[in-house]
Design an enzyme around this catalytic site. Structure first.
Site, PDB file in Angstrom:
ATOM      1  N   CYS A  87      11.339 -71.187  93.200  1.00  0.00           N
ATOM      2  CA  CYS A  87      11.891 -70.895  92.113  1.00  0.00           C
ATOM      3  C   CYS A  87      13.388 -70.865  92.629  1.00  0.00           C
ATOM      4  CB  CYS A  87      11.671 -69.442  91.699  1.00  0.00           C
ATOM      5  SG  CYS A  87       9.938 -69.240  91.128  1.00  0.00           S
ATOM      6  N   HIS A 336      12.504 -68.346  82.393  1.00  0.00           N
ATOM      7  CA  HIS A 336      12.489 -68.635  83.921  1.00  0.00           C
ATOM      8  C   HIS A 336      11.811 -69.829  84.190  1.00  0.00           C
ATOM      9  CE1 HIS A 336      12.564 -68.571  87.994  1.00  0.00           C
ATOM     10  NE2 HIS A 336      11.316 -68.010  88.376  1.00  0.00           N
TER      11      HIS A 336
HETATM   12  N1  COA Z   1       7.961 -60.872  78.278  1.00  0.00           N
HETATM   13  C1  COA Z   1       7.816 -60.788  77.024  1.00  0.00           C
HETATM   14  N2  COA Z   1       6.829 -61.256  76.128  1.00  0.00           N
HETATM   15  C2  COA Z   1       6.112 -62.402  76.756  1.00  0.00           C
HETATM   16  C3  COA Z   1       6.207 -62.496  78.189  1.00  0.00           C
HETATM   17  C4  COA Z   1       6.892 -62.017  79.090  1.00  0.00           C
HETATM   18  N3  COA Z   1       7.225 -62.002  80.202  1.00  0.00           N
HETATM   19  N4  COA Z   1       5.069 -63.259  78.349  1.00  0.00           N
HETATM   20  C5  COA Z   1       4.639 -63.852  77.345  1.00  0.00           C
HETATM   21  N5  COA Z   1       5.158 -62.947  76.306  1.00  0.00           N
HETATM   22  C6  COA Z   1       4.716 -62.804  74.955  1.00  0.00           C
HETATM   23  C7  COA Z   1       4.668 -64.328  74.467  1.00  0.00           C
HETATM   24  O1  COA Z   1       5.768 -64.739  73.675  1.00  0.00           O
HETATM   25  C8  COA Z   1       3.562 -64.006  73.233  1.00  0.00           C
HETATM   26  O2  COA Z   1       4.159 -63.440  72.142  1.00  0.00           O
HETATM   27  P1  COA Z   1       3.481 -63.707  70.639  1.00  0.00           P
HETATM   28  O3  COA Z   1       2.020 -63.418  70.770  1.00  0.00           O
HETATM   29  O4  COA Z   1       4.020 -63.027  69.883  1.00  0.00           O
HETATM   30  O5  COA Z   1       3.563 -64.950  70.271  1.00  0.00           O
HETATM   31  C9  COA Z   1       2.447 -62.995  74.149  1.00  0.00           C
HETATM   32  O6  COA Z   1       3.416 -62.267  74.824  1.00  0.00           O
HETATM   33  C10 COA Z   1       1.317 -63.518  74.614  1.00  0.00           C
HETATM   34  O7  COA Z   1       1.872 -64.660  75.288  1.00  0.00           O
HETATM   35  P2  COA Z   1       1.093 -65.494  76.593  1.00  0.00           P
HETATM   36  O8  COA Z   1       1.649 -66.724  76.991  1.00  0.00           O
HETATM   37  O9  COA Z   1      -0.209 -65.640  75.971  1.00  0.00           O
HETATM   38  O10 COA Z   1       1.062 -64.320  77.951  1.00  0.00           O
HETATM   39  P3  COA Z   1       0.149 -64.513  78.986  1.00  0.00           P
HETATM   40  O11 COA Z   1      -0.805 -63.164  79.020  1.00  0.00           O
HETATM   41  O12 COA Z   1      -0.636 -65.701  79.140  1.00  0.00           O
HETATM   42  O13 COA Z   1       1.307 -64.442  80.110  1.00  0.00           O
HETATM   43  C11 COA Z   1       2.550 -63.152  81.940  1.00  0.00           C
HETATM   44  C12 COA Z   1       1.923 -63.161  80.452  1.00  0.00           C
HETATM   45  C13 COA Z   1       3.370 -61.858  82.200  1.00  0.00           C
HETATM   46  C14 COA Z   1       1.157 -63.138  82.825  1.00  0.00           C
HETATM   47  C15 COA Z   1       3.178 -64.474  82.307  1.00  0.00           C
HETATM   48  O14 COA Z   1       4.290 -64.533  81.479  1.00  0.00           O
HETATM   49  C16 COA Z   1       3.711 -64.712  83.590  1.00  0.00           C
HETATM   50  O15 COA Z   1       2.776 -64.995  84.624  1.00  0.00           O
HETATM   51  N6  COA Z   1       4.762 -64.356  84.054  1.00  0.00           N
HETATM   52  C17 COA Z   1       5.298 -64.351  85.371  1.00  0.00           C
HETATM   53  C18 COA Z   1       5.726 -65.837  85.875  1.00  0.00           C
HETATM   54  C19 COA Z   1       6.028 -65.931  87.304  1.00  0.00           C
HETATM   55  O16 COA Z   1       5.317 -65.304  88.102  1.00  0.00           O
HETATM   56  N7  COA Z   1       7.246 -66.541  87.574  1.00  0.00           N
HETATM   57  C20 COA Z   1       7.438 -66.608  88.929  1.00  0.00           C
HETATM   58  C21 COA Z   1       8.179 -65.828  89.342  1.00  0.00           C
HETATM   59  S1  COA Z   1       8.404 -65.656  90.918  1.00  0.00           S
END
Ligand code: COA
Length: 388
Positions: A87, A336
């Site tokens: 990242c 991100h």
């Molecule tokens: N914050 C706010 N809303 C979020 C979100 C977040 N981080 N991630 C997803 N959403 C929302 C989406 O917009 C979607 O909204 P909608 O239903 O109104 O369209 C809903 O939540 C479901 O989205 P989806 O893509 O199915 O979520 P998910 O469960 O597959 O993924 C996480 C959610 C948190 C697991 C994923 O965002 C993630 O892994 N984040 C971390 C990324 C990471 O590790 N980056 C590197 C860092 S070192």
């Protein structure tokens, strides 16, 4: 001896989000061409380019990124290099471009970042992201980045009494800032209750403590002092670039509640720029999870180690506070796209120092800082920016 400086003379950013209609190459080409236009130069003026991209092979099926970007921007012939540091790939691309200019190798250099993460399901994206952790000790055993940062959060709460409410205030603030950023993935506010009641991801971290999965690209044009004075009325000067590393695996660290690479890089950046913490007017920091912003402001010396929760609760990191943090919305609100983030941070610093950040503007901003992290903190790259 006069200190040598490198200028940012142009910036270009795409919208961040789930961008089904745009391909990987569309994104980086759009950002690069916008930056060239903003700098008021021609493509032919660019002597070299560096692009940060963490995992384009796994996210978008594309490798060989340096040549791809040069080709799509109509810049074939010039040296073009992809750099990778998880990242922190964007921050490292910026550092490579800075080094090229300051060494006299090239006088106008593009630093870009790009990631197209949403074309694969979340599980595959998580596997790709975990390539930034320790495959043998962490990923193989099922750890994910939310889980690793959850361990850090728990440890911080145990050692320093940091509360989940204080951690959640990071998300509330960053969403509030993202509301005023037209490029942000989430242009809406959330309340403390929304954060505390959002879906659990890795206890104690919930959905609204996490940065999302994002598509987006960013580019900046760097120039030597001589070129900048010839081409630009409002250069923003990079006055320090510092990089440090830590163990790849979290369990090998002396402390789970401090980020040592960032502590080392911060000290080096302040030394190189000849400034101290009190000179920093604002910062963009790597809040991949809300706890990471608290660890960042402590590593940067904005408050004592362990006091980041209280410092946040007291409003010091809000716009209008003592030292605004993540005015762009941060990784939480702006999004991100992993390899892009370090460049997007540099763009927010540039807008702040140009005085063109609109409703997010930090009044009287003269010196800013960006803090970009790879993995759970094994890479930290910090830049300091000043205006004339
Ligand atoms: N914050 C706010 N809303 C979020 C979100 C977040 N981080 N991630 C997803 N959403 C929302 C989406 O917009 C979607 O909204 P909608 O239903 O109104 O369209 C809903 O939540 C479901 O989205 P989806 O893509 O199915 O979520 P998910 O469960 O597959 O993924 C996480 C959610 C948190 C697991 C994923 O965002 C993630 O892994 N984040 C971390 C990324 C990471 O590790 N980056 C590197 C860092 S070192």
């Amino acid at each position: 001896m006069t200190k040598k400086r490198v200028a940012i003379i142009g910036v270009g950013l795409t919208k961040f989000g789930e961008l089904w209609e745009k391909s990987y190459r569309d994104l980086i080409t759009e950002a690069g061409l916008k930056a060239i236009k903003d700098a008021g130069i021609e493509g032919a003026d660019v002597k070299e380019l560096f692009v940060g991209s963490m995992s384009p092979g796994l996210f978008a099926g594309q490798e060989h990124i340096g040549a791809l970007v040069a080709d799509n921007a109509g810049l074939t012939g010039i040296p073009a290099t992809r750099v990778e540091a998880a990242c922190a790939s964007g921050g490292i691309a910026l550092r490579q471009a800075y080094t090229s200019v300051i060494s006299g190798q090239s006088d106008i250099v593009v630093a870009g970042g790009v990631e197209k993460m949403t074309d694969v399901p979340t599980g595959i994206a998580m596997t790709a992201l975990m390539g930034a952790g320790d495959e043998e000790w962490e990923a193989f055993n099922g750890a994910t980045f939310p889980a690793l940062y959850a361990l850090m959060a728990r440890r911080h709460m145990l050692e320093y009494g940091t509360t989940i409410e204080q951690i959640s205030m990071v998300s509330v603030k960053n969403h509030a800032n993202a509301k005023h950023n037209e490029y942000a993935q989430f242009q809406y506010e959330v309340t403390l209750e929304d954060v505390l009641n959002s879906a659990p991801v890795a206890e104690p971290l919930r959905l609204l403590h996490c940065s999302p999965i994002t598509d987006g690209a960013a580019a900046v044009i760097l120039a030597s002092e001589e070129k900048a004075k010839e081409l630009c009325d409002n250069p923003v000067w990079i006055t320090a670039s510092a990089l440090a590393t830590d163990t790849l695996a979290l369990h090998d660290r002396k402390s789970l509640s401090q980020t040592n690479a960032a502590i080392i890089a911060a000290k080096e950046a302040y030394r190189r720029a000849g400034v101290s913490v009190k000179d920093i007017d604002f910062a963009e920091v790597h809040d991949c999870f809300a706890i990471a912003e608290i660890l960042a402001i402590e590593a940067l010396g904005f408050c004592k180690i362990g006091a980041g929760g209280k410092y946040t609760e007291d409003g010091h990191t809000k716009i209008g506070g003592e030292r605004p943090v993540n005015t762009s919305g941060g990784l939480k609100g702006k999004g991100h796209p992993v390899g892009t983030t370090g460049i997007a941070q540099a763009i927010e610093a540039t807008l702040q120092l140009r005085g063109t950040a609109g409703k997010r503007q930090v009044k009287g901003a003269e010196t800013g800082l960006t803090h970009n992290v790879g993995g759970s903190g094994a890479t930290a790259v910090i830049h300091i920016y000043e205006k004339d």
